[in-house]
Design a protein around this motif. Structure first.
Motif, PDB file in Angstrom:
ATOM      1  N   UNK A 161      30.607  25.514 -18.553  1.00  0.00           N
ATOM      2  CA  UNK A 161      30.857  26.858 -19.591  1.00  0.00           C
ATOM      3  C   UNK A 161      31.976  27.661 -19.396  1.00  0.00           C
ATOM      4  N   UNK A 162      32.763  28.257 -20.309  1.00  0.00           N
ATOM      5  CA  UNK A 162      33.459  28.997 -20.302  1.00  0.00           C
ATOM      6  C   UNK A 162      32.814  30.496 -20.425  1.00  0.00           C
ATOM      7  N   UNK A 163      33.294  31.343 -19.645  1.00  0.00           N
ATOM      8  CA  UNK A 163      32.675  32.938 -20.020  1.00  0.00           C
ATOM      9  C   UNK A 163      33.678  33.879 -19.532  1.00  0.00           C
ATOM     10  N   UNK A 164      33.341  35.391 -19.860  1.00  0.00           N
ATOM     11  CA  UNK A 164      34.250  36.158 -19.442  1.00  0.00           C
ATOM     12  C   UNK A 164      35.246  36.251 -20.400  1.00  0.00           C
ATOM     13  N   UNK A 165      34.971  37.072 -21.629  1.00  0.00           N
ATOM     14  CA  UNK A 165      35.851  37.304 -22.679  1.00  0.00           C
ATOM     15  C   UNK A 165      36.533  38.708 -22.443  1.00  0.00           C
ATOM     16  N   UNK A 166      36.377  39.184 -21.508  1.00  0.00           N
ATOM     17  CA  UNK A 166      36.614  40.861 -21.054  1.00  0.00           C
ATOM     18  C   UNK A 166      38.120  41.044 -21.535  1.00  0.00           C
ATOM     19  N   UNK A 167      39.075  40.160 -21.509  1.00  0.00           N
ATOM     20  CA  UNK A 167      40.324  40.622 -21.693  1.00  0.00           C
ATOM     21  C   UNK A 167      40.870  39.870 -23.013  1.00  0.00           C
ATOM     22  N   UNK A 168      39.814  39.329 -23.801  1.00  0.00           N
ATOM     23  CA  UNK A 168      40.160  38.379 -24.776  1.00  0.00           C
ATOM     24  C   UNK A 168      40.869  39.268 -26.058  1.00  0.00           C
ATOM     25  N   UNK A 169      41.644  38.817 -26.640  1.00  0.00           N
ATOM     26  CA  UNK A 169      42.436  39.522 -27.629  1.00  0.00           C
ATOM     27  C   UNK A 169      42.147  38.995 -29.102  1.00  0.00           C
ATOM     28  N   UNK A 170      41.739  39.626 -30.139  1.00  0.00           N
ATOM     29  CA  UNK A 170      41.681  39.237 -31.358  1.00  0.00           C
ATOM     30  C   UNK A 170      42.135  40.182 -32.320  1.00  0.00           C
ATOM     31  N   UNK A 171      42.983  39.696 -33.479  1.00  0.00           N
ATOM     32  CA  UNK A 171      43.605  40.415 -34.354  1.00  0.00           C
ATOM     33  C   UNK A 171      42.421  41.454 -34.925  1.00  0.00           C
ATOM     34  N   UNK A 172      41.540  41.080 -35.283  1.00  0.00           N
ATOM     35  CA  UNK A 172      40.420  42.014 -36.009  1.00  0.00           C
ATOM     36  C   UNK A 172      39.421  42.467 -35.182  1.00  0.00           C
ATOM     37  N   UNK A 173      39.872  42.789 -33.617  1.00  0.00           N
ATOM     38  CA  UNK A 173      38.769  43.452 -32.637  1.00  0.00           C
ATOM     39  C   UNK A 173      38.705  45.049 -33.231  1.00  0.00           C
ATOM     40  N   UNK A 174      37.738  45.489 -32.622  1.00  0.00           N
ATOM     41  CA  UNK A 174      37.535  46.882 -33.170  1.00  0.00           C
ATOM     42  C   UNK A 174      38.461  47.771 -32.552  1.00  0.00           C
ATOM     43  N   UNK A 175      38.831  47.604 -31.230  1.00  0.00           N
ATOM     44  CA  UNK A 175      39.561  48.497 -30.292  1.00  0.00           C
ATOM     45  C   UNK A 175      40.868  47.485 -30.067  1.00  0.00           C
ATOM     46  N   UNK A 176      42.222  48.283 -29.653  1.00  0.00           N
ATOM     47  CA  UNK A 176      43.213  47.362 -29.393  1.00  0.00           C
ATOM     48  C   UNK A 176      43.576  47.754 -28.139  1.00  0.00           C
ATOM     49  N   UNK A 177      44.349  46.737 -27.155  1.00  0.00           N
ATOM     50  CA  UNK A 177      44.749  47.269 -26.099  1.00  0.00           C
ATOM     51  C   UNK A 177      46.195  47.484 -26.081  1.00  0.00           C
ATOM     52  N   UNK A 178      46.751  48.152 -25.074  1.00  0.00           N
ATOM     53  CA  UNK A 178      48.249  48.815 -25.234  1.00  0.00           C
ATOM     54  C   UNK A 178      49.214  47.405 -24.845  1.00  0.00           C
ATOM     55  N   UNK A 179      50.076  47.226 -25.895  1.00  0.00           N
ATOM     56  CA  UNK A 179      50.731  45.931 -25.674  1.00  0.00           C
ATOM     57  C   UNK A 179      51.506  46.043 -24.382  1.00  0.00           C
ATOM     58  N   UNK A 180      51.770  46.976 -23.656  1.00  0.00           N
ATOM     59  CA  UNK A 180      52.516  47.137 -22.243  1.00  0.00           C
ATOM     60  C   UNK A 180      51.869  46.840 -21.288  1.00  0.00           C
ATOM     61  N   UNK A 181      50.434  46.552 -21.373  1.00  0.00           N
ATOM     62  CA  UNK A 181      49.549  46.364 -20.319  1.00  0.00           C
ATOM     63  C   UNK A 181      49.568  44.914 -20.188  1.00  0.00           C
ATOM     64  N   UNK A 182      49.807  44.411 -18.728  1.00  0.00           N
ATOM     65  CA  UNK A 182      49.536  42.857 -18.444  1.00  0.00           C
ATOM     66  C   UNK A 182      47.976  42.871 -17.826  1.00  0.00           C
ATOM     67  N   UNK A 183      47.412  41.843 -18.561  1.00  0.00           N
ATOM     68  CA  UNK A 183      46.028  41.639 -18.377  1.00  0.00           C
ATOM     69  C   UNK A 183      45.895  40.143 -18.011  1.00  0.00           C
ATOM     70  N   UNK A 184      44.886  39.820 -17.154  1.00  0.00           N
ATOM     71  CA  UNK A 184      44.786  38.322 -16.773  1.00  0.00           C
ATOM     72  C   UNK A 184      45.243  38.098 -15.365  1.00  0.00           C
ATOM     73  N   UNK A 185      45.155  36.777 -14.791  1.00  0.00           N
ATOM     74  CA  UNK A 185      45.451  36.613 -13.557  1.00  0.00           C
ATOM     75  C   UNK A 185      46.820  35.770 -13.694  1.00  0.00           C
ATOM     76  N   UNK A 186      47.832  36.470 -12.909  1.00  0.00           N
ATOM     77  CA  UNK A 186      49.073  36.029 -12.950  1.00  0.00           C
ATOM     78  C   UNK A 186      49.441  34.637 -12.620  1.00  0.00           C
ATOM     79  N   UNK A 187      48.565  34.061 -11.970  1.00  0.00           N
ATOM     80  CA  UNK A 187      48.783  32.456 -11.363  1.00  0.00           C
ATOM     81  C   UNK A 187      48.591  31.434 -12.686  1.00  0.00           C
TER      82      UNK A 187
END
Length: 490
Positions: A161-187
């Protein structure tokens, strides 16, 4: 008992990440209803950050809308005095990262047929998240953005099973993250994500392809001494084929993986479902049989990479019982000790001032066990000293105005001690004051035990067994100086 939200009991720590901690919990309901759940709580130092709280709530809101057997389900989201927490489906098993690390320590590798089954399950869950729509059927364009071995759970039922949508991005999400921030694992980032460009579901296809490359090549794809070096490799460097690293990789699977790893998103598979279909066809073309969920379950259980649920329950029960053991509170100034249940006693308003700020918490440990084992010896020594002192004082008759003879309450041994004829000096001489070192001689201790008795008039008298041939005993001198009588045995 640690209770959250009024009905979720925290049992045991499962894992902790950069943003939250996950606990094994138990949901309680009417009629003795119980259900094991996973309780995900945000770290305390992030609870006051509005952006992280919003991201945390977005994960709960988005994941709760995905209903698929290959996605860890979200049951509830609550907030209490300690902050926001998410209640999720509890999956008994281990993450793909834990499995790979365990196999590496054992000098083993994940069989390709097992790896493909896990990978195809993950793609199925990922495609369900990508196809998520709102109540009106409008696509939410959800992108996970953190597909990695840590976020793939393999249950003892053989289902991944896939889990952890903590850094997921959706166009209709309630809050938006800053576009300049890099999220996720670089590898596991796609070139467009590493370059902070717009992303879509093909970004997750690329990340999944990195994971497949590592499962087949048996090593990491992106490695570097710094984040800058790793980012440069993601964006600009050419990707070697898994077959060039591990010649045992079939050509058909190598070709599918390399297409999903194209730098240009338009050259990749457009969906996770297309990626999965290409893998199925490649496996069939070379006559390869992909493992069944039963085979995956047997593999996970055989390698013992997870803590069985029965062991978690036992450990949780043991920790719960240990929490009930009173904690000793010692005052370093007064030396006083008391039993209390920390922290309830420490926060009690009626605590004495001598056990307040200077109190030291001494948790129960092995040292306490050693002290408790030596306690009987200490008590026996104290009792022996007390009996000796008591025997001495019992042999000293209390003051009396009557010349009553003193008789022992217990018969003396068969060998009577020698008698001493009293002299006037013996009668009139006052007894020396008692001291800590004063004690009867061993013959007297072995030959006599005394006990006071009270008369109806309140005057204390005592009797002693005497040799019939001995002269009369001396009488106590009535004075205010205390008891003056010393038995003839002394």
């Amino acid at each position: 008992m640690d209770l959250r939200g009024g009905r979720y009991e925290i049992l045991h720590l499962i894992a902790s990440g950069g943003m939250a901690t996950v606990y094994l919990g138990r949901a309680r309901g009417m009629g003795g209803f119980e259900r094991l759940v996973a309780v995900k709580t945000m770290h305390a130092h992030l609870a006051d950050e509005p952006e992280f709280v919003a991201m945390f709530l977005d994960e709960a809101r988005l994941a709760a809308q995905i209903r698929h057997p290959n996605v860890v389900g979200t049951i509830d989201v609550q907030q209490d005095e300690r902050g926001v927490f998410i209640v999720m489906e509890y999956i008994e098993g281990a993450s793909l990262q834990q499995l790979l690390r365990s196999l590496h320590k054992q000098g083993n590798t994940l069989p390709l047929e097992i790896a493909l089954r896990v990978f195809l399950d993950m793609l199925a869950g990922l495609h369900a998240a990508h196809d998520l729509t709102d109540a009106q059927g409008k696509p939410l364009h959800l992108v996970h953005r953190d597909v990695s071995p840590q976020n793939v759970l393999i249950g003892v039922d053989g289902v991944a099973r896939i889990t952890d949508f903590g850094v997921a991005r959706a166009e209709a999400r309630i809050s938006t993250t800053h576009g300049s921030q890099l999220k996720g694992k670089i590898g596991y980032m796609s070139p467009e994500q590493a370059g902070r460009l717009p992303v879509d579901r093909r970004t997750d296809v690329y990340a999944a392809a990195v994971l497949l490359w590592e499962l087949m090549a048996l090593q990491r794809l992106i490695r570097g001494d710094s984040e800058a070096e790793m980012l440069a490799k993601v964006v600009a460097s050419e990707t070697p084929s898994p077959r060039s690293v591990n010649p045992d990789v079939p050509e058909a699977l190598d070709a599918v993986c390399m297409r999903a790893l194209e730098k240009n998103p338009d050259d990749r598979y457009s969906t996770a479902a297309d990626f999965a279909e290409a893998l199925d066809e490649a496996a069939r073309s070379m006559g390869m049989k992909i493992a069944t969920p039963r085979a995956v379950a047997s593999f996970v259980r055989a390698h013992g990479v997870h803590t069985p649920l029965v062991d978690l329950r036992a450990k949780s029960n043991a920790e719960g019982q240990a929490a009930q053991v009173p904690t000793r509170i010692e005052n370093p100034v007064s030396g006083r000790a008391s039993a209390a249940s920390f922290p309830d006693r420490m926060s009690s308003p009626d605590r004495k001032s001598s056990e307040s700020a200077s109190a030291v918490i001494v948790p129960p440990d092995e040292t306490r066990g050693k002290h408790m084992r030596t306690a009987p010896l200490v008590m026996a020594s104290v009792a022996a000293v007390a009996l000796a002192a008591g025997a001495f004082w019992m042999l000293r008759a209390p003051r009396t105005n009557e010349g009553a003879p003193v008789v022992l309450s217990q018969p003396v041994p068969s060998v009577d001690p020698p008698t001493i004829t009293p002299t006037p000096s013996m009668v009139l001489a006052p007894a020396p004051p008692p001291s800590a070192s004063a004690a009867p001689t061993p013959p007297a201790m072995e030959s006599a035990r005394a006990a006071p008795s009270a008369s109806n008039t309140g005057k204390a008298t005592a009797t002693t067994k005497r040799d019939p041939n001995a002269p009369p005993t001396a009488t106590a001198r009535p004075s205010s100086g205390g008891p003056m009588y010393r038995p003839s045995e002394l």
